[in-house]
Design an enzyme around this catalytic site. Structure first.
Site, mmCIF file in Angstrom:
data_model
loop_
_atom_site.group_PDB
_atom_site.id
_atom_site.type_symbol
_atom_site.label_atom_id
_atom_site.label_comp_id
_atom_site.label_asym_id
_atom_site.label_seq_id
_atom_site.Cartn_x
_atom_site.Cartn_y
_atom_site.Cartn_z
ATOM 1 C CD GLU A 46 3.317 -0.553 1.269
ATOM 2 O OE1 GLU A 46 3.117 0.290 2.164
ATOM 3 O OE2 GLU A 46 4.449 -0.860 0.855
ATOM 4 C CG HIS A 55 1.582 0.339 -4.266
ATOM 5 N ND1 HIS A 55 2.466 1.306 -4.673
ATOM 6 C CD2 HIS A 55 2.354 -0.683 -3.796
ATOM 7 C CE1 HIS A 55 3.710 0.897 -4.459
ATOM 8 N NE2 HIS A 55 3.661 -0.317 -3.929
ATOM 9 C CG HIS A 105 6.107 -2.443 -7.626
ATOM 10 N ND1 HIS A 105 6.642 -3.569 -7.034
ATOM 11 C CD2 HIS A 105 5.588 -1.705 -6.606
ATOM 12 C CE1 HIS A 105 6.465 -3.508 -5.718
ATOM 13 N NE2 HIS A 105 5.820 -2.389 -5.430
ATOM 14 C CD GLU A 138 -6.750 13.165 -24.472
ATOM 15 O OE1 GLU A 138 -7.467 12.551 -23.669
ATOM 16 O OE2 GLU A 138 -7.181 14.032 -25.245
ATOM 17 C CG HIS A 190 8.179 1.235 -3.693
ATOM 18 N ND1 HIS A 190 8.252 0.870 -2.372
ATOM 19 C CD2 HIS A 190 7.184 0.464 -4.217
ATOM 20 C CE1 HIS A 190 7.382 -0.088 -2.112
ATOM 21 N NE2 HIS A 190 6.712 -0.352 -3.224
#
Ligand code: 2HA
Ligand code: ZN
Length: 276
Positions: free
Chosen positions: A116, A140, A142, A170, A211
């Protein structure tokens, strides 16, 4: 003294392990990048090996020309970063056009930076500008519950933002700008990088349908904390929806306005719509 004594390297490794412990990084899932400060580059320069070959990033990031990044390796497991950072991560340098990168440290058993990389670098470029240089971390993961929600909620920024805000008081304070959503796309390439970085102009969080999530922040604690807060909120929503399709009570638009006033945050009215 070793490169593993350097503070940003320790922060990088700790985030990877914390993410693994949360269950967000099955197999080789997820990736992390850190835009290294010039003075931090000097702290680690003595550990650099002969530079590797220049290789194409797969996109162009002229506003990051000449910058250095620590990134996880493609196909590497977050679970293993704490055991062998030099095998699982690397430090790269970008060329003067922001078109190519080369490896200066790490990936000692071969390999490439994260698949990525285009998304990470395009997000860095956008966030560097939007935050006047403050943002340095792109993460990133999952995240299970956020992914689950992308099957049952409309893939719209305004819906995800409002539903996640309502799940914990919050939340609007932690991500007052809201969250963006990208519909399903092929990962790893330039198209999804462009779509994500477009959302990052407005938000610090982008959800990839079916994803995972991207989060941006100035340091490891803030960025991990953001990912954690959004995912926890999603977990509460999943639990709530599992118990009942409707809520008996919730935080109302006026509650949010009152909160914004007392906590000194700006909550865009576009997310405070009346529901029927
Ligand atoms: O496997 O998470 O998006 C790494 C990834 C690709
Ligand atoms: Zn992924």
């Amino acid at each position: 003294m070793s490169i593993l004594d350097v503070k940003f390297v320790q922060g990088f490794i700790r985030l990877c392990n914390d993410g693994w412990l949360q269950g967000w990084h099955e197999r080789n899932g997820g990736n992390l990048s850190y835009r290294i400060r010039p003075e931090e580059v000097e702290e680690v320069r003595e550990y650099f090996h002969e530079p590797g070959e220049w290789k194409a990033i797969g996109t162009t990031v002229p506003d990051l020309a000449g910058e250095y990044f620590m990134v996880t390796g493609s196909g590497k497991y977050f679970r293993n970063v704490i055991l062998d950072p030099e095998d699982t991560s690397c430090i790269i340098e970008l060329d003067e056009k922001g078109e190519n990168y080369r490896v200066l440290w790490g990936l000692c058993n071969g390999g490439r930076p994260t698949s990525e990389l285009p998304s990470h670098l395009m997000n860095h470029e956008v966030k560097k500008k939007a935050s006047n240089g403050a943002h340095r971390v792109i993460y990133h993961a999952h995240t299970t519950n956020v992914i689950a929600l992308t099957f049952v909620l409309p893939l719209e920024d305004r819906i995800f933002t409002r539903e996640l805000w309502e799940m914990a008081t919050e939340c609007p304070v932690v991500f007052p700008d809201g969250v963006g959503v990208v519909g399903w796309m092929v990962p790893g390439g330039r198209d999804i990088a462009v779509a994500t970085s477009e959302l990052m102009k407005k938000y610090d969080v982008a959800i990839w349908a079916h994803h995972g999530m991207f989060a941006s922040g100035p340091d490891f604690d803030t960025t991990f904390g953001l990912m954690h807060t959004v995912e926890k909120s999603a977990e509460i929503l999943v639990k709530t929806l599992s118990m009942s399709p409707t809520k008996l009570q919730t935080i109302t638009p006026q509650n949010f306005r009152d909160l914004a006033k007392d906590f000194n945050v700006n909550l865009p009215e576009e997310f405070l719509y009346e529901k029927n």
